[in-house]
Design an enzyme around this catalytic site. Structure first.
Site, PDB file in Angstrom:
ATOM      1  CG  HIS A 122      -2.076  -1.010   1.089  1.00  0.00           C
ATOM      2  ND1 HIS A 122      -2.473  -1.568  -0.098  1.00  0.00           N
ATOM      3  CD2 HIS A 122      -2.873  -1.568   2.042  1.00  0.00           C
ATOM      4  CE1 HIS A 122      -3.485  -2.408   0.125  1.00  0.00           C
ATOM      5  NE2 HIS A 122      -3.737  -2.435   1.414  1.00  0.00           N
ATOM      6  CG  HIS A 193      -7.997  -0.315   2.159  1.00  0.00           C
ATOM      7  ND1 HIS A 193      -8.548  -1.000   3.220  1.00  0.00           N
ATOM      8  CD2 HIS A 193      -6.999  -1.102   1.696  1.00  0.00           C
ATOM      9  CE1 HIS A 193      -7.886  -2.127   3.401  1.00  0.00           C
ATOM     10  NE2 HIS A 193      -6.943  -2.223   2.485  1.00  0.00           N
ATOM     11  CD  GLU A 332      -8.195  -3.686  -0.602  1.00  0.00           C
ATOM     12  OE1 GLU A 332      -7.039  -3.417  -0.959  1.00  0.00           O
ATOM     13  OE2 GLU A 332      -8.445  -4.462   0.342  1.00  0.00           O
TER      14      GLU A 332
END
Ligand code: GLA
Length: 368
Positions: A122, A193, A332
């Site tokens: 991420h 997210h 996602e």
């Protein structure tokens, strides 16, 4: 900066709106909170800290509103999130994992921080979820967030100029448009997210939610959740969501992939039906007790379905309720994990002169 004044659970905000389809701005110096509301009364709150969706208020089948997005009630919650759930944020520059935090472009090696065991996750230590974005109201239904990620930031090459626009339509869609350009070749994989619990945040687990994923295949992973490179059929496995089923139905089955993920935490290869790059249905989610139903549309080729396996039941959310293990789930939309090291996967490399452009829509309704 009066960051701690940022009380996003403050119930009064929606009531202050005088017209429908309005955008309300609440200003706490450089941290801002935007409230989008449509004719149906659906209300979405988004802050420029991480371009984060902090709240989504939707009606159940009886018209009773609940907040279906997990989050904190104060920006310090997002800043200090030691357990790193990434509630509601935009993640990047590369959402999901890059093996060993390494990749090469045109023979040049790049090294990123390893933030998830041996791997990069991420966007690194200070990813896009941890930066303050510029923000601008963009019409009666939209807010646009802008961020310039500098060349070398978190180890990635190239100045990446990003715009993320959130729109709440009167058709009850939360639309996310992503646009990015670069001055050097770089990997880009942006996603949102948000953790959904269609019963309402803090209202138990999501195991009774019925999920359909429009995908006949998925990308199995190793124990560090890096794809092996294969695309395997879901048929006959707990990963078969081609027909809607309760998330809890097969999650306890003995399966090595479920063991690696501690549950579902995998990328599905969406059936695009020849419509690569176009907006197609990726998933539907239904919660039988409330009747809330959500459809997810995306231009992306993949969908990471993560069912909150790392929520440990020790975190109190914005309304003081405890977020249980698997108390929320993320859908996602994205390119596949570790694409920079997987030549067979669709490329995530953006070149100067090209545009990264993608859209995801979460559409809210109810069923009887
Ligand atoms: C993603 C990952 C998960 C987890 C969450 C955040 O969905 O795939 O493994 O890291 O983010 O907790």
């Amino acid at each position: 900066m009066k960051k701690n004044l940022f009380m996003i659970a403050a119930a009064g905000l929606a009531g202050m709106l005088t017209s429908h389809a309005a955008v309300q701005t609440t200003d706490f110096d450089d941290i801002k909170l935007y409230t989008l509301q449509n004719k149906a009364g659906t209300t979405v709150k988004i802050t420029n800290y991480g371009a984060t969706v902090t709240s989504i208020l939707t009606a159940d089948r009886n018209g009773t509103m609940a907040d279906i997005a997990l989050g904190y009630n104060d920006v310090s919650g997002y800043m200090n999130a030691v357990d790193k759930p990434y509630f509601g944020s935009i993640v990047g520059r590369y959402g999901n994992r890059i093996a060993k935090g390494q990749f090469s472009i045109d023979g040049k090696k790049y090294k990123l921080a390893t933030t998830n065991g041996a791997n990069h996750l991420h966007g690194g230590v200070i990813g896009f979820d941890k930066v303050v974005w510029d923000a601008k109201v963009a019409g009666s239904h939209s807010v646009r967030f802008h961020y310039l990620a500098k060349d070398g930031e978190e180890g990635y090459p190239g100045n990446l100029d990003i715009n993320v626009t959130y729109t709440l339509t009167d058709a009850n869609e939360l639309k996310i448009d992503y646009l990015a350009t670069t001055d050097q070749k770089t990997p880009v994989n942006l996603t949102n997210h948000t953790y959904f619990n269609l019963k309402g945040e803090g209202e138990g687990t999501i195991l009774g939610h019925e999920l359909m994923i429009h995908a006949k295949g998925y990308t199995p992973v190793d124990s560090g959740l890096i794809p092996t490179g294969k695309i395997e059929p879901v048929t006959g496995t707990p990963f078969d969501f081609t027909t809607a089923k309760a998330i809890g139905r097969d999650i306890g089955k003995k399966d090595q992939q479920l063991e690696y993920g501690l549950g579902y935490d995998h990328n599905w290869v969406l059936d695009k039906g020849g419509k690569t790059g176009q907006l197609t249905l990726a998933a539907t989610l239904y919660e039988p007790t409330s009747g809330r139903f959500m459809e997810v549309f995306t231009r992306e080729p993949g969908l990471q379905f993560y069912c909150g396996n790392f929520l440990a039941g020790n975190l109190k959310g914005k309304s003081g309720k405890t977020y249980l293990h698997r108390g929320g789930l993320c859908l996602e939309t994205q390119h596949y994990p570790d694409s920079p090291n997987q030549p067979a996967f669709p490329s995530t490399i953006l070149a100067p002169g090209a545009q990264y452009q993608t859209t995801t829509v979460y559409k809210f309704s109810t069923k009887k």
